[in-house]
Design a protein around this motif. Sequence first.
Motif, PDB file in Angstrom:
ATOM      1  N   ASP A 218      33.893  47.405  40.450  1.00 30.85           N
ATOM      2  CA  ASP A 218      34.423  47.712  38.814  1.00 30.85           C
ATOM      3  C   ASP A 218      35.816  48.724  38.850  1.00 30.85           C
ATOM      4  O   ASP A 218      36.098  49.147  38.235  1.00 30.85           O
ATOM      5  N   THR A 219      36.359  48.644  40.143  1.00 36.38           N
ATOM      6  CA  THR A 219      37.593  49.435  40.293  1.00 36.38           C
ATOM      7  C   THR A 219      38.249  48.725  39.137  1.00 36.38           C
ATOM      8  O   THR A 219      38.882  47.573  39.098  1.00 36.38           O
ATOM      9  N   PRO A 220      39.091  49.741  38.109  1.00 38.33           N
ATOM     10  CA  PRO A 220      39.858  49.035  37.353  1.00 38.33           C
ATOM     11  C   PRO A 220      40.974  48.438  37.698  1.00 38.33           C
ATOM     12  O   PRO A 220      41.692  48.798  38.963  1.00 38.33           O
ATOM     13  N   ALA A 221      41.550  47.035  37.187  1.00 38.55           N
ATOM     14  CA  ALA A 221      42.582  46.396  37.476  1.00 38.55           C
ATOM     15  C   ALA A 221      43.579  46.734  36.552  1.00 38.55           C
ATOM     16  O   ALA A 221      43.590  47.433  35.502  1.00 38.55           O
ATOM     17  N   PRO A 222      45.030  46.737  37.019  1.00 38.23           N
ATOM     18  CA  PRO A 222      46.015  46.888  36.241  1.00 38.23           C
ATOM     19  C   PRO A 222      46.172  46.103  34.881  1.00 38.23           C
ATOM     20  O   PRO A 222      45.854  44.903  34.770  1.00 38.23           O
ATOM     21  N   ARG A 223      46.119  46.824  33.740  1.00 40.85           N
ATOM     22  CA  ARG A 223      46.263  46.292  32.370  1.00 40.85           C
ATOM     23  C   ARG A 223      47.611  45.639  31.908  1.00 40.85           C
ATOM     24  O   ARG A 223      48.637  46.186  32.306  1.00 40.85           O
ATOM     25  N   GLN A 224      47.309  44.329  31.445  1.00 38.31           N
ATOM     26  CA  GLN A 224      48.475  43.990  30.829  1.00 38.31           C
ATOM     27  C   GLN A 224      48.681  44.175  29.593  1.00 38.31           C
ATOM     28  O   GLN A 224      47.846  44.127  28.710  1.00 38.31           O
ATOM     29  N   HIS A 225      49.935  44.884  28.945  1.00 38.05           N
ATOM     30  CA  HIS A 225      50.187  45.332  27.788  1.00 38.05           C
ATOM     31  C   HIS A 225      51.153  44.365  26.853  1.00 38.05           C
ATOM     32  O   HIS A 225      52.246  44.686  26.858  1.00 38.05           O
ATOM     33  N   ALA A 226      50.483  43.265  26.576  1.00 37.75           N
ATOM     34  CA  ALA A 226      51.428  42.308  25.910  1.00 37.75           C
ATOM     35  C   ALA A 226      51.363  42.446  24.447  1.00 37.75           C
ATOM     36  O   ALA A 226      50.604  42.965  23.889  1.00 37.75           O
ATOM     37  N   ALA A 227      52.693  42.414  23.840  1.00 40.28           N
ATOM     38  CA  ALA A 227      52.822  42.642  22.454  1.00 40.28           C
ATOM     39  C   ALA A 227      52.024  41.511  21.624  1.00 40.28           C
ATOM     40  O   ALA A 227      51.686  42.023  20.692  1.00 40.28           O
ATOM     41  N   ALA A 228      51.955  40.402  22.133  1.00 41.06           N
ATOM     42  CA  ALA A 228      51.155  39.420  21.206  1.00 41.06           C
ATOM     43  C   ALA A 228      49.678  39.393  21.475  1.00 41.06           C
ATOM     44  O   ALA A 228      49.193  40.023  22.576  1.00 41.06           O
TER      45      ALA A 228
END
Length: 345
Positions: A218-228
Amino acid sequence: MLEDRMAAADPIAPKIGQQPGPQTPPAPWPSAYPQGYAVVDVETTGLARDDRIISAAVYQLDAQGEVQDHWYTLVNPQRDPGPVWIHGLTSAVLADAPLFPEIVPELSRRLADRVLVAHNAMFDWSMIAREYARAAATAPVRQRLCTIALSKELRLPLPNHKLESLAAHYGVVQERAHHALDDARVLAEAFRPGLRRAAQENLRLPLMNCQPLTEWSDTPAPRQHAAAPSYRPTSWRPSRKRPACPYPNPGRYEAGGRLVQGMRVAFSGDTSVDRELLEDRAIEAGLHVATSLSRLTSLLVTNDPDARTSKTAKAASYGTVVIDEAAFMQLLQDVEPASSAPASG
């Protein structure tokens, strides 16, 4: 049976059977086809490996696509619900919902002895498998069928692979997108005529094996901060940046030999060890984890070598050695050092 916790406040009437197309299955029905299907949709807090299921719906269909039952439940993720503007499920709505371990018995009963059907099935299966692993349980699913893959097999003239495009092709009306119960209903309606056409043409269904997780993280993965405001891509797994391999590629893996640091390894399909953990172990051993397969790839690891995926097809055409996960884990225990020192810096 768990109650439909949204039914009273927000009813979505199942209208299976109203879609166009023949209502009587063709004969003879292919004997090799599965004996039942569980059409599934899950809504989640996001896409990463530490994200959670917040609602789930299952439509049970018999061998020829006739609806037998449907079921829906909310799930308390015990964390922020994620993109509320998409699924509409707030922390307040989910506060009194059951935890995933509490729905395991009912969900298992509805999945058992059936092929899991979903739109982008790898995503739904991966989320379900990870939730089962957290609950110290095993999902009773052995095969899945992706309706995107089925639409390709049927050569449907779709503008894209979105669920709404598949629904429109079959004249199915979607009442509430990103509500698990309605998405499952829409998918079941769209799957039925596709299944019947496949049976008429005696097509081989694009079934994939499902590998339950035995190790997970459950190690957090990098989040994608998409505008859409969209959170379901074409593949379930979010991208992550891997460190560059410091060793040169020594070439192809030879069957029966040892892995050598710098070899390029690609993975395809489900793994019993969480994919990210498997990739991390390969990187720690000095291997180069590749996201695609080319002539430079040393080895392909898959538990389903007969699956018709782009990677298995390329491996066959290039003559790349294919091994399963168990064999790869064994090879990782004795990786040969690179012949040259790693690059500095």
